[in-house]
Design a protein around this motif. Sequence first.
Motif, short mmCIF file in Angstrom:
data_model
loop_
_atom_site.label_atom_id
_atom_site.label_comp_id
_atom_site.label_asym_id
_atom_site.label_seq_id
_atom_site.Cartn_x
_atom_site.Cartn_y
_atom_site.Cartn_z
N ALA A 78 0.85 -1.20 0.00
CA ALA A 78 0.00 0.00 0.00
C ALA A 78 0.87 1.24 0.00
O ALA A 78 0.62 2.20 -0.73
CB ALA A 78 -0.92 -0.01 1.21
N LYS A 79 1.94 1.20 0.80
CA LYS A 79 2.82 2.37 0.89
C LYS A 79 3.60 2.60 -0.40
O LYS A 79 3.99 3.72 -0.71
CB LYS A 79 3.78 2.21 2.07
N MET A 80 3.85 1.50 -1.16
CA MET A 80 4.54 1.65 -2.44
C MET A 80 3.65 2.32 -3.48
O MET A 80 4.14 2.82 -4.49
CB MET A 80 4.98 0.28 -2.98
N GLY A 81 2.32 2.27 -3.25
CA GLY A 81 1.42 2.93 -4.20
C GLY A 81 0.42 2.00 -4.86
O GLY A 81 -0.13 2.32 -5.91
N ILE A 82 0.19 0.82 -4.23
CA ILE A 82 -0.81 -0.10 -4.78
C ILE A 82 -2.07 0.00 -3.92
O ILE A 82 -1.99 -0.05 -2.69
CB ILE A 82 -0.28 -1.55 -4.75
N ALA A 83 -3.21 0.18 -4.56
CA ALA A 83 -4.45 0.28 -3.80
C ALA A 83 -5.51 -0.62 -4.39
O ALA A 83 -5.54 -0.86 -5.60
CB ALA A 83 -4.94 1.72 -3.78
N PHE A 160 -13.56 6.72 -2.54
CA PHE A 160 -13.01 7.89 -1.85
C PHE A 160 -11.72 7.52 -1.09
O PHE A 160 -10.71 8.22 -1.19
CB PHE A 160 -14.06 8.45 -0.87
N GLN A 161 -11.77 6.41 -0.39
CA GLN A 161 -10.58 6.00 0.36
C GLN A 161 -9.40 5.73 -0.55
O GLN A 161 -8.28 6.18 -0.30
CB GLN A 161 -10.89 4.75 1.19
N VAL A 162 -9.67 4.95 -1.60
CA VAL A 162 -8.58 4.58 -2.51
C VAL A 162 -8.00 5.83 -3.19
O VAL A 162 -6.78 5.98 -3.28
CB VAL A 162 -9.09 3.55 -3.54
N LEU A 163 -8.87 6.75 -3.61
CA LEU A 163 -8.37 7.99 -4.23
C LEU A 163 -7.58 8.80 -3.22
O LEU A 163 -6.57 9.42 -3.56
CB LEU A 163 -9.55 8.82 -4.76
N SER A 164 -8.04 8.78 -1.96
CA SER A 164 -7.35 9.55 -0.92
C SER A 164 -5.92 9.09 -0.68
O SER A 164 -5.09 9.85 -0.23
CB SER A 164 -8.11 9.44 0.41
N MET A 165 -5.68 7.82 -0.98
CA MET A 165 -4.33 7.30 -0.75
C MET A 165 -3.33 7.80 -1.79
O MET A 165 -2.14 7.59 -1.65
CB MET A 165 -4.36 5.78 -0.77
N ARG A 166 -3.84 8.44 -2.84
CA ARG A 166 -2.99 8.92 -3.94
C ARG A 166 -2.08 7.79 -4.45
O ARG A 166 -0.84 7.91 -4.44
CB ARG A 166 -2.11 10.11 -3.50
N MET B 365 -4.74 -2.56 6.71
CA MET B 365 -3.35 -2.58 6.21
C MET B 365 -3.30 -2.23 4.73
O MET B 365 -2.36 -1.58 4.27
CB MET B 365 -2.71 -3.95 6.48
N SER B 366 -4.32 -2.64 3.99
CA SER B 366 -4.34 -2.33 2.56
C SER B 366 -4.50 -0.83 2.33
O SER B 366 -4.33 -0.34 1.22
CB SER B 366 -5.45 -3.09 1.84
N ARG B 367 -4.86 -0.10 3.42
CA ARG B 367 -4.96 1.36 3.30
C ARG B 367 -3.68 2.02 3.81
O ARG B 367 -3.65 3.22 4.12
CB ARG B 367 -6.18 1.88 4.06
N GLY B 368 -2.64 1.18 4.00
CA GLY B 368 -1.33 1.73 4.33
C GLY B 368 -1.00 1.76 5.82
O GLY B 368 0.05 2.25 6.21
N LEU B 369 -1.90 1.24 6.66
CA LEU B 369 -1.60 1.22 8.09
C LEU B 369 -0.74 0.00 8.42
O LEU B 369 -0.95 -1.08 7.86
CB LEU B 369 -2.90 1.13 8.90
N THR B 375 -4.24 -2.58 14.40
CA THR B 375 -4.80 -3.22 15.60
C THR B 375 -5.26 -2.18 16.60
O THR B 375 -6.37 -2.27 17.14
CB THR B 375 -3.73 -4.12 16.27
N SER B 376 -4.42 -1.17 16.82
CA SER B 376 -4.79 -0.19 17.84
C SER B 376 -6.00 0.63 17.39
O SER B 376 -6.82 1.04 18.21
CB SER B 376 -3.60 0.68 18.23
N LEU B 377 -6.13 0.81 16.09
CA LEU B 377 -7.31 1.53 15.59
C LEU B 377 -8.59 0.69 15.81
O LEU B 377 -9.62 1.20 16.25
CB LEU B 377 -7.14 1.85 14.10
N ILE B 378 -8.49 -0.59 15.52
CA ILE B 378 -9.64 -1.48 15.72
C ILE B 378 -10.01 -1.51 17.20
O ILE B 378 -11.19 -1.42 17.57
CB ILE B 378 -9.33 -2.91 15.20
#
Lengths: 255, 410
Positions: A78-83, A160-166, B365-369, B375-378
């Motif tokens: 996700a951090k590399m830019g895959i959503a 919205f979430q996916v777009l927000s991640m840029r 995690m797929s949203r970058g967390l 876990t702490s958010l949940i």
Amino acid sequence: MTLLEVRDLRVEVAGIPIIGGLDLGFDTGKAYAILGPNGSGKSTLAKTIMGLPEYVVKGGDIQFEGESILNKSITERAKMGIAYAFQTPPAIPGIRLEDFICKICPDYACKGEDDMFMTNGCVCKDTLYDDFERLGIANLAKRDLNDGFSGGELKRSELFQVLSMRPKIMFLDEPDSGLDYDSLKIVGRELKAIRDEGRTTMVIISHHRYILEFLEIDKLFILKSGRLVYTGDMSDIPVLEEKGYEKFLEGVLPA
Amino acid sequence: MTSDNERKKRAKEALNKPARYGSDLDLEEFEYPESDIAELESLDEISSTEKQLLESVGIDPEQNRAAGAFIQLDNEAFLADVMIKQEGLEIMPLSQARQKYDWVENYLWNAVPVDTDKFTARSELEVYEGYFIRALPGVKITAPVQSCLLLKKSKSVQNVHNLIIAEEGSEMHIITGCAAPSSVERSLHLGISEFYIKRNAKLSFTMVHNWSEKTLIRPRSAAIVDENGIFVSNYVILSPLRSIQTFPRVRLVGLYAKTELNSVVNGVGESEYDIGGAVSLEARRATGKVVSRSIATDKAHIIARGDLVGLNEDTKARLECDGLLLSSQASIRAIPMLDARVEGAELSHEATVGKVGAEQLNYLMSRGLGKEEATSLIVSGFMKLEVPDLPPILQRSIEEAIELSLKGGM
């Protein structure tokens, strides 16, 4: 330039082979459609690329910007830019959608590292709300993430979430299913704007022509039984819709 | 004073009666308060360490936003204060109230029977002090009333008896914090609290506890709610302790009486929690709800009980008991009890105990967390308690206390 490439990929779910030797490539800034009959492995491909643990890679490779990501965690990908926009995301009680958007979006990030929730003084709130309004989901801002959202609301919240991640590349799993005409237009417009910017690669898994034609996708892939059986473009869509997968593929594939 | 003698007699007979739940304690190993309590002149007599303890349980010692406050240090000293502009609110030590009003005797040990167990019995037979808080008829007090009990002495008993009365048509919101500094060695907090909610009155009681690792806590609380009265109790415990056992009981004795008992437990360390709530639906159209949320980390052991007793027709109550297990060495047991004695008592429950769901984790995690962040958010979402009948300022106090404790615990 190829951004993400799948080479001879084999994937199993619960011991059952779903994808058996798939080769595909996605270029920077282009829009793709992945089509195919139910059970052909479309969602599996996207979830495998995202790194979800039920999707076990049995062979082949996935490369992102020239580097294998098979050993990367979901977070790292996700951090590399895959959503990936989920078809049926789980509810997360107690976390408001607006707070979560603020957490994942670099542009909205106006909170301290340790702040769980957005404070009232958050300066990005106006922009955030404009975006909520434009997507027609302002009513969801203060609701708990995915908790009791309708089908159409889930689609727009995921988008919205996916777009927000840029992200650099995003996989949208049926972003148009269950949407009414108005919502469909909203989603289409939003994706078109991203496409026109040309920075994000879009991969859309869909059965409907509206969004794909509206976006003027560059390329379409048809999967069948976990393999790539056809590569085409926008002009195939009307034919495909008229004939259905079976007849269409009979007509284009060598006997 | 025959009634007083009668009470002492019943107490003496119950001195060896074990508590229904929780681990047994030898009450001889503690020192008991001897002298009467002294009054403090002002906040200046409270040390800054004590003020910090107060803040850890959501109490603002400067009481800028409060209608009034009561602070008690062990059984030795107290400070009681009502804001001048707040009419119709009475705050004083129980001993003073007993001198001032004859009728106070009728309320003592009425909701909580003196012979409930050895703890109530012993409490009656030793010197006790606590707060008396009363909203006069028809008075709506919107700013919260603060009370706080600090337990500072080692190997001793803080013997507290509180009386809270919301007179007819009144409204009052109390936030009470109980805390002990970490230096306290094996002390016992014995707290009797009796609540009376009269016709058309509304009382919310929010309690945030922050004990130290060696304290033993045995509160004994009960409420009696009259016709159309509402009693909301929020119990939040966020710190380690040796053991706690509490099982407050609400009797809904008037038509349309209503109660909501919420508890949030952040189980940490090697603490033992046995926490529950009972609702007794005694009058027609009475409704109740018991909600319990617990998380267990480290080697914490949590028992979450709920008991709904339907004694009249046309009554309804629900129990929700959710536990999140964050360590393989911890445990959570949910024990729901539904007891309908008549037709037309509608009782229901839902209980879940489990680990953080993999599906939720992967999604976040797929949203970058990162995994820990997800876990702490949940967990923080799970622990979020929204109480519709609570003023926003109290809702915020609860949220802040929970967030603080979750941050400290992870």
